[in-house]
Design a protein around this motif. Structure first.
Motif, PDB file in Angstrom:
ATOM      1  N   LYS A 657       0.854  -1.202   0.000  1.00 56.92           N
ATOM      2  CA  LYS A 657       0.000   0.000   0.000  1.00 56.92           C
ATOM      3  C   LYS A 657       0.884   1.245   0.000  1.00 56.92           C
ATOM      4  CE  LYS A 657      -3.843   2.080   2.583  1.00 56.92           C
ATOM      5  NZ  LYS A 657      -4.904   1.862   1.591  1.00 56.92           N
ATOM      6  N   GLY A 658       0.646   2.138  -0.959  1.00 58.19           N
ATOM      7  CA  GLY A 658       1.414   3.371  -1.044  1.00 58.19           C
ATOM      8  C   GLY A 658       2.791   3.223  -1.651  1.00 58.19           C
ATOM      9  N   ALA A 659       3.139   2.026  -2.146  1.00 59.21           N
ATOM     10  CA  ALA A 659       4.488   1.796  -2.673  1.00 59.21           C
ATOM     11  C   ALA A 659       4.732   2.597  -3.946  1.00 59.21           C
ATOM     12  CB  ALA A 659       4.693   0.311  -2.950  1.00 59.21           C
ATOM     13  N   MET A 660       5.989   3.030  -4.101  1.00 58.58           N
ATOM     14  CA  MET A 660       6.444   3.695  -5.317  1.00 58.58           C
ATOM     15  C   MET A 660       7.508   2.800  -5.947  1.00 58.58           C
ATOM     16  SD  MET A 660       6.858   7.573  -3.847  1.00 58.58           S
ATOM     17  CE  MET A 660       5.537   8.367  -2.926  1.00 58.58           C
ATOM     18  N   TYR A 661       7.343   2.471  -7.214  1.00 61.04           N
ATOM     19  CA  TYR A 661       8.202   1.485  -7.872  1.00 61.04           C
ATOM     20  C   TYR A 661       9.170   2.128  -8.856  1.00 61.04           C
ATOM     21  CZ  TYR A 661       4.631  -1.705  -6.085  1.00 61.04           C
ATOM     22  OH  TYR A 661       3.761  -2.389  -5.285  1.00 61.04           O
ATOM     23  N   MET A 662      10.339   1.482  -8.967  1.00 58.35           N
ATOM     24  CA  MET A 662      11.311   1.837 -10.003  1.00 58.35           C
ATOM     25  C   MET A 662      12.129   0.594 -10.321  1.00 58.35           C
ATOM     26  SD  MET A 662      14.376   3.823  -7.980  1.00 58.35           S
ATOM     27  CE  MET A 662      13.300   5.071  -7.343  1.00 58.35           C
ATOM     28  N   ASN A 663      12.874   0.662 -11.403  1.00 51.35           N
ATOM     29  CA  ASN A 663      13.740  -0.450 -11.769  1.00 51.35           C
ATOM     30  C   ASN A 663      14.987  -0.442 -10.878  1.00 51.35           C
ATOM     31  OD1 ASN A 663      15.516  -2.294 -13.186  1.00 51.35           O
ATOM     32  ND2 ASN A 663      14.199  -1.993 -14.985  1.00 51.35           N
ATOM     33  N   ILE A 664      15.477  -1.629 -10.557  1.00 49.98           N
ATOM     34  CA  ILE A 664      16.701  -1.733  -9.752  1.00 49.98           C
ATOM     35  C   ILE A 664      17.861  -1.004 -10.434  1.00 49.98           C
ATOM     36  CG2 ILE A 664      18.539  -3.393  -9.240  1.00 49.98           C
ATOM     37  CD1 ILE A 664      16.561  -5.163  -7.973  1.00 49.98           C
ATOM     38  N   THR A 665      17.912  -1.075 -11.737  1.00 47.27           N
ATOM     39  CA  THR A 665      19.016  -0.426 -12.450  1.00 47.27           C
ATOM     40  C   THR A 665      18.977   1.094 -12.276  1.00 47.27           C
ATOM     41  OG1 THR A 665      17.681  -0.377 -14.483  1.00 47.27           O
ATOM     42  CG2 THR A 665      19.151  -2.260 -14.163  1.00 47.27           C
ATOM     43  N   THR A 666      17.781   1.639 -12.100  1.00 44.31           N
ATOM     44  CA  THR A 666      17.663   3.089 -11.875  1.00 44.31           C
ATOM     45  C   THR A 666      18.305   3.462 -10.544  1.00 44.31           C
ATOM     46  OG1 THR A 666      15.601   3.187 -13.134  1.00 44.31           O
ATOM     47  CG2 THR A 666      16.049   5.013 -11.629  1.00 44.31           C
ATOM     48  N   ALA A 667      18.025   2.671  -9.510  1.00 50.31           N
ATOM     49  CA  ALA A 667      18.640   2.930  -8.210  1.00 50.31           C
ATOM     50  C   ALA A 667      20.145   2.702  -8.266  1.00 50.31           C
ATOM     51  CB  ALA A 667      18.000   2.027  -7.151  1.00 50.31           C
ATOM     52  N   ALA A 668      20.565   1.656  -8.951  1.00 48.23           N
ATOM     53  CA  ALA A 668      21.998   1.321  -9.014  1.00 48.23           C
ATOM     54  C   ALA A 668      22.803   2.412  -9.712  1.00 48.23           C
ATOM     55  CB  ALA A 668      22.183  -0.014  -9.727  1.00 48.23           C
ATOM     56  N   ARG A 669      22.193   3.127 -10.666  1.00 47.89           N
ATOM     57  CA  ARG A 669      22.914   4.193 -11.376  1.00 47.89           C
ATOM     58  C   ARG A 669      23.199   5.393 -10.465  1.00 47.89           C
ATOM     59  NH1 ARG A 669      19.598   2.926 -15.880  1.00 47.89           N
ATOM     60  NH2 ARG A 669      18.130   4.572 -15.285  1.00 47.89           N
ATOM     61  N   HIS A 670      22.421   5.540  -9.414  1.00 45.63           N
ATOM     62  CA  HIS A 670      22.550   6.736  -8.581  1.00 45.63           C
ATOM     63  C   HIS A 670      23.019   6.428  -7.169  1.00 45.63           C
ATOM     64  CE1 HIS A 670      19.606   7.767 -11.757  1.00 45.63           C
ATOM     65  NE2 HIS A 670      20.248   8.933 -11.746  1.00 45.63           N
ATOM     66  N   LEU A 671      23.359   5.165  -6.904  1.00 43.10           N
ATOM     67  CA  LEU A 671      23.874   4.770  -5.597  1.00 43.10           C
ATOM     68  C   LEU A 671      25.188   4.036  -5.764  1.00 43.10           C
ATOM     69  CD1 LEU A 671      20.664   3.424  -3.781  1.00 43.10           C
ATOM     70  CD2 LEU A 671      22.103   5.298  -2.969  1.00 43.10           C
ATOM     71  N   PRO A 672      26.214   4.352  -4.979  1.00 46.43           N
ATOM     72  CA  PRO A 672      27.442   3.551  -5.031  1.00 46.43           C
ATOM     73  C   PRO A 672      27.159   2.128  -4.578  1.00 46.43           C
ATOM     74  CG  PRO A 672      27.490   5.103  -3.183  1.00 46.43           C
ATOM     75  CD  PRO A 672      26.284   5.449  -4.002  1.00 46.43           C
ATOM     76  N   ALA A 673      27.956   1.187  -5.013  1.00 49.59           N
ATOM     77  CA  ALA A 673      27.697  -0.232  -4.745  1.00 49.59           C
ATOM     78  C   ALA A 673      27.580  -0.524  -3.261  1.00 49.59           C
ATOM     79  CB  ALA A 673      28.801  -1.083  -5.371  1.00 49.59           C
ATOM     80  N   GLU A 674      28.432   0.144  -2.443  1.00 50.80           N
ATOM     81  CA  GLU A 674      28.398  -0.157  -1.008  1.00 50.80           C
ATOM     82  C   GLU A 674      27.156   0.414  -0.323  1.00 50.80           C
ATOM     83  OE1 GLU A 674      30.993   3.553  -1.555  1.00 50.80           O
ATOM     84  OE2 GLU A 674      30.693   1.603  -2.536  1.00 50.80           O
ATOM     85  N   LYS A 675      26.438   1.322  -1.001  1.00 49.93           N
ATOM     86  CA  LYS A 675      25.225   1.909  -0.423  1.00 49.93           C
ATOM     87  C   LYS A 675      23.952   1.276  -0.984  1.00 49.93           C
ATOM     88  CE  LYS A 675      27.182   5.156   2.116  1.00 49.93           C
ATOM     89  NZ  LYS A 675      27.021   5.216   3.581  1.00 49.93           N
ATOM     90  N   MET A 676      24.116   0.382  -1.951  1.00 48.61           N
ATOM     91  CA  MET A 676      22.954  -0.257  -2.557  1.00 48.61           C
ATOM     92  C   MET A 676      22.322  -1.224  -1.571  1.00 48.61           C
ATOM     93  SD  MET A 676      21.214  -0.232  -5.349  1.00 48.61           S
ATOM     94  CE  MET A 676      19.952  -1.198  -6.202  1.00 48.61           C
ATOM     95  N   PRO A 677      21.040  -1.047  -1.266  1.00 47.33           N
ATOM     96  CA  PRO A 677      20.392  -1.947  -0.311  1.00 47.33           C
ATOM     97  C   PRO A 677      20.361  -3.384  -0.802  1.00 47.33           C
ATOM     98  CG  PRO A 677      19.073   0.022  -0.677  1.00 47.33           C
ATOM     99  CD  PRO A 677      20.139   0.016  -1.724  1.00 47.33           C
ATOM    100  N   GLN A 678      20.346  -4.303   0.152  1.00 47.27           N
ATOM    101  CA  GLN A 678      20.164  -5.713  -0.188  1.00 47.27           C
ATOM    102  C   GLN A 678      18.677  -6.007  -0.341  1.00 47.27           C
ATOM    103  OE1 GLN A 678      22.776  -7.832  -0.736  1.00 47.27           O
ATOM    104  NE2 GLN A 678      24.054  -6.005  -0.461  1.00 47.27           N
ATOM    105  N   ASN A 679      18.386  -7.166  -0.894  1.00 41.89           N
ATOM    106  CA  ASN A 679      16.988  -7.548  -1.093  1.00 41.89           C
ATOM    107  C   ASN A 679      16.275  -7.750   0.235  1.00 41.89           C
ATOM    108  OD1 ASN A 679      16.458  -7.880  -4.071  1.00 41.89           O
ATOM    109  ND2 ASN A 679      18.317  -9.107  -3.866  1.00 41.89           N
ATOM    110  N   PHE A 680      15.071  -7.235   0.305  1.00 43.89           N
ATOM    111  CA  PHE A 680      14.234  -7.428   1.483  1.00 43.89           C
ATOM    112  C   PHE A 680      13.376  -8.683   1.306  1.00 43.89           C
ATOM    113  CE2 PHE A 680      10.682  -6.337   4.367  1.00 43.89           C
ATOM    114  CZ  PHE A 680      11.425  -6.110   5.514  1.00 43.89           C
ATOM    115  N   PHE A 681      12.932  -8.895   0.091  1.00 47.73           N
ATOM    116  CA  PHE A 681      12.211 -10.117  -0.317  1.00 47.73           C
ATOM    117  C   PHE A 681      12.808 -10.577  -1.642  1.00 47.73           C
ATOM    118  CE2 PHE A 681       8.652  -8.158   2.116  1.00 47.73           C
ATOM    119  CZ  PHE A 681       8.362  -9.207   2.960  1.00 47.73           C
ATOM    120  N   LEU A 682      12.570 -11.834  -1.962  1.00 48.05           N
ATOM    121  CA  LEU A 682      12.785 -12.350  -3.304  1.00 48.05           C
ATOM    122  C   LEU A 682      11.515 -13.097  -3.703  1.00 48.05           C
ATOM    123  CD1 LEU A 682      16.444 -13.737  -3.148  1.00 48.05           C
ATOM    124  CD2 LEU A 682      15.658 -11.749  -4.457  1.00 48.05           C
ATOM    125  N   PHE A 683      11.104 -12.913  -4.958  1.00 47.81           N
ATOM    126  CA  PHE A 683       9.922 -13.603  -5.470  1.00 47.81           C
ATOM    127  C   PHE A 683      10.346 -14.516  -6.613  1.00 47.81           C
ATOM    128  CE2 PHE A 683       8.604  -9.671  -3.560  1.00 47.81           C
ATOM    129  CZ  PHE A 683       7.458 -10.003  -2.844  1.00 47.81           C
TER     130      PHE A 683
END
Length: 857
Positions: A657-683
């Motif tokens: 509810k209320g989630a905002m979605y984007m592609n993982i690659t979009t986040a990866a382009r703007h976050l350094p690797a060490e700041k990239m969050p790990q998966n919270f879930f896997l489907f």
């Protein structure tokens, strides 16, 4: 003095009749005092731990969060080793040490069993420092001296049977690593339950932080004569970048605040249930004194005839209540301390160690217990005392028993109907509310008013409901059943009060059952409607999913795709210029298949395109966002980006509810690797026709990682049901105290009514009623009173629960489900409660000597 002597004599003369009321006071006071002692002891335990372990000055990264036990990245914030050099050179620093600490680690033994706490306490991994000697001492072996050695705390070793030389495997986002136990360290203070493992510094840096030369904290010890505040200023001056600095007191206060907020919630929740028990106890005390006053009508009339004033009679009854309150409260305070010790032992059995050496009994606790017990008892006895004062001297010439006041009965009935009606309107208003915030106020008002209304109108309802219950049950049992019915109807006020005591606890049980069942049903329906993935992978402890688990899943045969799901923290600036902290979901495009979301504008698949995203319709409406608008997203720890809104999703859902979605690659382009969050879930989605095989294969592929679980939709639904069920069972357990007090009320009412009807019982025995029939009559009377209370409570509770569910429907819980098996079970169980409550009174009635009973005045 005469009033005091009279009160003491009457109290001692009727001590047996007051015993159950005293037990009700005792239980209520014990629960309150036990809660206070238990939570104060936990506070003392944590205070000692935080105070002992805190360094004079602690330096941490500026973005470090004291309350974040499971960072998104799976690695704590760190700082370069150069900070240690700077701190060591600061004026007034006697010793500086670099520390590494992580709580995003799972430690397993050779049998792949998790060595962490089962109570939710963290597993803490770090390096061994001189500062640790403040709280721990090595009692066996030695500290780790290389990458192949680890030291564990003695509590964890004892709990899991670990010994020197045993191999432990640590699971972290940087990979798995093994080491053998080289030492065991014991806490000098109480460890509330955390599992602690130590490595040498280089290993801790490499395996927990990803590379050597990093620390999570720098611990500074001041030289003699240097205050912590001055040391903090000196260290701050020596640093060339902003860091978070805390003195020992500030660090301990931060820890206390974090733990204290949780303990406060627990304390006030438990005190709330204690308050319910106190309220139920009030009915018991009112009934007890009302019946005692009625039985002593002739005695009080004689006292009035020989000169006692109304005020003296009133004071005499209140003094008896005062004595009852003092005795019950004093014993209750002592019992509360015992209850706290018992709770500590119970917590110890499930993994949270609390030592009786830290047992904390503040002076306010016994005072609060005594004041509570005495005030509640005296206030509850006030109405019976006023009735006693109104007895005229002419009552000495009449048989015992006070005639009912018809006028007050009519006023009570009108007031009860009015309160109930207004309460029902408030509940209906809550059910039809458009906003949850508005509806919740009406819901609370409706619950309070209908509860008070049912209590006030209890005598009127008793006449109707008892007859209704008796028609299909008691009247079929012949003369004994009809006598039981008439006994229950003889004093509707008494029956109403006795039933109301049971009603309160069962109303809450029914309400929570309806809400819990509706939550499960709503979530199940939403899962069936929305979730397209075959399998969901998550951590039991809420930790991020480590990369090695993800790789194992992706390499599993029979899997069509694995979808990543990461939560990214950012500041969002909307076209209206407002900036807010938000958590965005960075996922693979296949997530649009794994979770079917309704869009109100645009296409969700487009939100996974380059520099695109989606927002929920609530956010869009609040900020005037439409498809095609551009939002400024400042990623925490990374860069800012301009993302185009490609879709607006409906927030009419329970999932995301209320989630905002984007592609993982979009986040990866703007976050350094060490700041990239790990998966919270896997489907995961299985290849068509291979769901069963894929399910077994997925479980086998992550068998080496016990903290993670693979669930299909059936498992997920059952897990949700079990979690809500466990929560409800805890609440039911706490409500059991109020129900026990209510049962004592039924026992006391029956016991006193047997004494009140001694002569009547003797006459009935004389004209042929057998002992067995007499006992059956008492038992049937108890059953019908218990069923009366249960019927009112369950009906009232279902009304509350239905109104609450209609309100929760605004948050997506749209399915109303009445748990009829639970309701029916509780109703039938109430009959057995009535039978149990009648055992002793029925036995005493059956043993009465016929001639002595007839001769009783």
């Amino acid at each position: 003095m005469t009033v005091l002597k009279t009160s003491l004599r009457n109290f001692l003369a009727h001590k047996g009749r007051m015993a159950l009321s005293a037990v009700a006071v005792l239980l209520s006071v014990a629960f309150v005092c036990g809660t206070l002692v238990f939570t104060d002891t936990m506070n003392t335990t944590f205070d000692k731990l935080f105070s002992v372990t805190a360094a004079d000055v602690t330096v941490s990264p500026k973005d470090a969060d004291d309350t974040d036990d499971n960072p998104r990245t799976g690695k704590p914030e760190s700082m370069p080793a150069s900070v240690l050099d700077s701190v060591a050179k600061a004026d007034g620093v006697q010793r500086a040490e670099g520390a590494v600490m992580s709580m995003s680690v799972t430690v397993v033994n050779a049998d792949n069993k998790n060595m962490g706490s089962s109570t939710g306490a963290p597993t803490i991994a770090g390096n061994w420092t001189q500062n640790d000697l403040k709280a721990m001492e090595i009692t066996s072996g030695h500290a780790p001296r290389g990458p192949a050695e680890v030291m564990v705390d003695a509590d964890t070793a004892g709990k899991h049977g670990l010994k020197l030389g045993d191999e432990l495997r640590a699971i972290a986002v940087t990979g798995d690593f093994t080491a053998k136990i080289s030492g065991i360290a014991s806490f000098k203070v109480t460890n509330p339950g955390a599992a602690v493992v130590y490595y040498d510094t280089a290993t801790a840096q490499r395996e927990l932080l990803g590379k050597e030369g990093l620390f999570t904290h720098v611990l500074a010890t001041g030289a003699d004569g240097v205050s912590d505040e001055q040391l903090k200023k000196n260290v701050a001056a020596a640093l060339d970048a902003p860091y978070k600095l805390q003195t020992a007191k500030e660090a301990a206060d931060a820890g206390r605040e974090e733990v204290g907020s949780f303990l406060d919630v627990m304390k006030y929740a438990m005190l709330g249930f204690a308050g319910i028990a106190v309220l139920v106890g009030v009915f018991l005390i009112v009934n007890t004194f009302s019946m005692l006053v009625a039985q002593r009508t002739r005695e009080i009339g004689l006292m009035r005839a020989i000169g006692s004033s109304r005020r003296q009679v009133n004071r005499s009854v209140l003094l008896e209540a005062l004595l009852l309150g003092v005795v019950g409260s004093a014993v209750g305070v002592a019992a509360g301390v015992g209850l706290a010790v018992g709770l500590m032992e119970l917590m110890g059995s499930v993994g949270m160690e609390l030592s009786t050496r830290d047992l904390t009994v503040k002076w306010t606790t016994p005072v609060a217990g005594l004041v509570l017990g005495v005030v509640v008892t005296v206030v509850a006895a006030y109405i019976p005392a006023r009735r006693a004062g109104k007895i005229s001297p002419m009552a000495a010439l009449r048989d015992a028993g006070m005639p009912a006041d018809a006028t007050s009965g009519r006023v009570r009935a009108v007031a009860g109907l009015l309160l109930t009606g207004v309460g029902a309107v408030a509940l209906a208003t809550a059910a039809r509310a458009d906003k949850a915030s508005e509806g919740s106020m009406f819901l609370g008002l409706g619950v309070v008013l209908t509860l008070i209304g049912f209590i006030v109108i209890g005598p009127l309802l008793a006449g109707v409901v008892v007859r209704m219950l008796s028609a299909p049950t008691l009247r079929l049992l012949g003369p004994v059943g009809r006598l039981a019915e008439r006994n229950a109807l003889r004093n509707p006020r008494r029956t109403g009060a006795t039933g109301a005591a049971l009603m309160i606890g069962l109303a809450l049980v029914a309400c929570l059952s309806v809400v819990g069942s509706s939550m499960v049903a709503s979530a199940t329906e939403e899962l069936d409607k929305s979730v397209g993935a075959d399998f969901i992978v998550s951590s039991e402890g809420g930790q991020p999913i480590v990369p090695q688990v993800q790789r194992a899943l992706e390499e599993t045969a029979g899997i069509a795709h694995v979808t990543e799901y990461r939560i990214v923290d950012a500041k969002l600036t909307s076209p209206d210029g407002k900036t807010e902290d938000e958590s965005l979901v960075a996922a693979d495009p296949t997530y649009a298949q794994d979770l079917r979301r309704t869009t109100v504008a645009g296409e969700l698949s487009a939100a996974y395109g380059k520099n695109a995203m989606s927002v929920g319709d609530s956010y869009a409406e609040e900020h005037g966002v439409t498809v095609g608008d551009t939002l400024t997203v400042a990623f925490k720890g990374g860069q800012s980006a301009q993302l185009k809104v490609a879709a607006i999703t409906s927030d009419d859902t329970n999932v995301d509810k209320g989630a905002m979605y984007m592609n993982i690659t979009t986040a990866a382009r703007h976050l350094p690797a060490e700041k990239m969050p790990q998966n919270f879930f896997l489907f995961a989605k299985a290849v068509d026709g291979q769901e069963k095989e894929a399910y077994s294969a997925l479980k086998a592929s992550i068998a080496d990682y016990p903290t993670y679980k693979v669930q299909n939709q059936t498992d997920f639904k059952q897990d949700l049901k079990d979690q809500i069920g466990q929560l409800l069972n805890i609440v039911y357990g706490l409500l059991a105290l109020a129900i026990i007090v209510a049962v004592l009320g039924v026992v006391n009412t029956l016991a006193l009514s047997v004494v009140e009807r001694t002569r009547e019982i003797g006459l009935m025995r004389a004209i042929g009623l057998s002992r067995r029939q007499m006992r059956r009559m008492i038992r049937l009377e108890s059953v019908v009173i218990a069923l009366f209370g249960a019927l009112l409570g369950l009906g009232l509770g279902m009304g509350w629960g239905t109104a609450a569910q209609k309100l929760l429907a605004l948050e997506g819980l749209e399915v109303l489900e009445i748990p009829w098996p639970t309701i029916v079970t509780v109703f039938i169980g109430s009959a057995f409660v009535g039978l149990f409550a009648a055992l002793v009174p029925a036995f005493r009635a059956g043993r009465m000597n016929v001639l002595n009973a007839i001769a009783t005045e």
